[in-house]
Write an enzyme that holds these catalytic residues in place. Structure first.
Site, mmCIF file in Angstrom:
data_model
loop_
_atom_site.group_PDB
_atom_site.id
_atom_site.type_symbol
_atom_site.label_atom_id
_atom_site.label_comp_id
_atom_site.label_asym_id
_atom_site.label_seq_id
_atom_site.Cartn_x
_atom_site.Cartn_y
_atom_site.Cartn_z
ATOM 1 N N ILE A 7 -6.040 23.892 -7.656
ATOM 2 C CA ILE A 7 -5.513 22.641 -8.198
ATOM 3 C C ILE A 7 -6.505 21.521 -7.943
ATOM 4 O O ILE A 7 -7.065 21.411 -6.853
ATOM 5 C CB ILE A 7 -4.113 22.311 -7.617
ATOM 6 C CG1 ILE A 7 -3.612 20.947 -8.117
ATOM 7 C CG2 ILE A 7 -4.108 22.365 -6.103
ATOM 8 C CD1 ILE A 7 -2.155 20.672 -7.786
ATOM 9 N N SER A 11 -6.114 14.278 -3.778
ATOM 10 C CA SER A 11 -6.283 13.304 -2.695
ATOM 11 C C SER A 11 -5.051 12.439 -2.493
ATOM 12 O O SER A 11 -4.852 11.878 -1.415
ATOM 13 C CB SER A 11 -7.502 12.411 -2.968
ATOM 14 O OG SER A 11 -7.316 11.671 -4.161
ATOM 15 N N SER A 12 -4.209 12.327 -3.538
ATOM 16 C CA SER A 12 -3.031 11.472 -3.431
ATOM 17 C C SER A 12 -2.055 11.840 -4.540
ATOM 18 O O SER A 12 -2.317 12.702 -5.373
ATOM 19 C CB SER A 12 -3.422 9.986 -3.561
ATOM 20 O OG SER A 12 -3.967 9.739 -4.853
ATOM 21 N N GLY A 13 -0.898 11.157 -4.521
ATOM 22 C CA GLY A 13 0.045 11.250 -5.625
ATOM 23 C C GLY A 13 0.604 12.634 -5.869
ATOM 24 O O GLY A 13 0.752 13.444 -4.956
ATOM 25 N N TYR A 151 -7.623 6.556 -23.182
ATOM 26 C CA TYR A 151 -6.837 7.437 -22.314
ATOM 27 C C TYR A 151 -5.941 8.345 -23.137
ATOM 28 O O TYR A 151 -5.956 9.576 -22.984
ATOM 29 C CB TYR A 151 -6.005 6.584 -21.351
ATOM 30 C CG TYR A 151 -5.073 7.379 -20.467
ATOM 31 C CD1 TYR A 151 -5.563 8.084 -19.372
ATOM 32 C CD2 TYR A 151 -3.699 7.419 -20.711
ATOM 33 C CE1 TYR A 151 -4.720 8.812 -18.556
ATOM 34 C CE2 TYR A 151 -2.849 8.141 -19.901
ATOM 35 C CZ TYR A 151 -3.366 8.835 -18.826
ATOM 36 O OH TYR A 151 -2.521 9.567 -18.022
#
Length: 275
Positions: A7, A11-13, A151
């Site tokens: 994965i 680092s976060s979330g 995006y």
């Protein structure tokens, strides 16, 4: 034999919580991030859950490094059973405000990186006759939104790639899917690229930022979104398209049923209206 999951963006979330949740559910999780010096929150969350994650460095836009990592994991464990393409990059700005470099960055992270990693794991999965590839896109992969031109464009692109691949991969026992979260409380917004100058778009952009800030103030918790990713990976049923919340499902559904495009434009126009 323990399944091996790779994965990105942990680092976060939701990426962090998806990695921990997959490990909690019995997988050997190779969790990657650009800078392993920022892995303390991931390791702390894993320790709190009573699990371990295999933390490794990967900048997803470095395709050679990705190839080396996939080869390393396959040599060490004999296979990769699950790929979760989670790493992402946000950008706020309409076409005139964006440089071609910024647009390329969106394509590099949100489209080409998951395409490359998917290509890298496909041969081993195909030869073994099984595997799961889940790409975390966004509701922005189904709903074009103001000031998210690059995006949403990249997210639309990766959804088209994965949907096209899905039925071919299925013939070899592989499941290719996308996960479409709505707003998730994370550092993603803080890391989004903003235009240097608003110019004639200032009032419209200000209205959009006010609306978006409100959406993220009521965002889905990253723990919940991470669990939804794990649920999709481990589900007995196969679906190409998953959402991380009921709100995301309703939002995506409005676009998928919008055959003339009027519904989406109707509910996004007020996002850039002040007051």
């Amino acid at each position: 034999m323990t399944d091996v999951a790779l994965i990105t963006g942990t680092s976060s979330g939701m990426g962090l919580h998806a990695a921990v949740e997959l490990a909690r559910r019995g997988m050997h999780v190779v969790a990657t991030l650009r800078d392993v010096g920022r892995a303390a929150p991931l390791r702390d969350a894993a320790a709190a859950a009573g699990v371990e994650v295999d933390v490794r460095a990967l900048d997803v836009v470095d395709h050679d490094a990705a190839a080396r990592l996939v080869a390393e994991i396959e040599a060490e464990f004999g296979r990769i059973d699950v790929l979760v393409n989670n790493a992402g990059l946000g950008a706020v700005g309409t076409a005139e405000q964006l440089s071609m470099e910024q647009i390329q960055d969106q394509l590099d992270v949100n489209y080409l990186a998951p395409v490359n990693l998917t290509k890298l794991v496909l041969p081993g999965m195909r030869e073994r006759g099984g595997g799961r590839i889940l790409t975390v896109t966004s509701v922005g992969g189904a709903v074009g939104q103001p000031f998210a031109d690059a995006y949403c464009g990249a997210k639309f692109a990766v959804e088209g790639f994965m949907q096209s691949l899905a039925v071919v991969a299925e013939r070899f026992g592989l499941r290719v899917s996308v996960m479409e979260p709505a707003a998730v409380a994370s550092a993603f917004v803080a890391n989004a690229v903003l235009p240097e100058s608003s110019g004639p778009y200032a009032a419209l952009l200000d209205a959009y930022i006010v609306r978006t800030s409100g959406a993220f103030a009521n965002a889905q918790a990253p723990e919940s979104a991470g669990a939804a990713i794990a649920d999709a990976v481990l589900a007995d049923e196969y679906r190409f398209r998953w959402q991380s919340s009921e709100g995301a499902t309703a939002f995506v559904g409005a676009s998928l049923a919008d055959t003339d495009g009027s519904r989406v434009l109707g509910f996004t126009r007020p996002w850039i209206a002040a007051g």
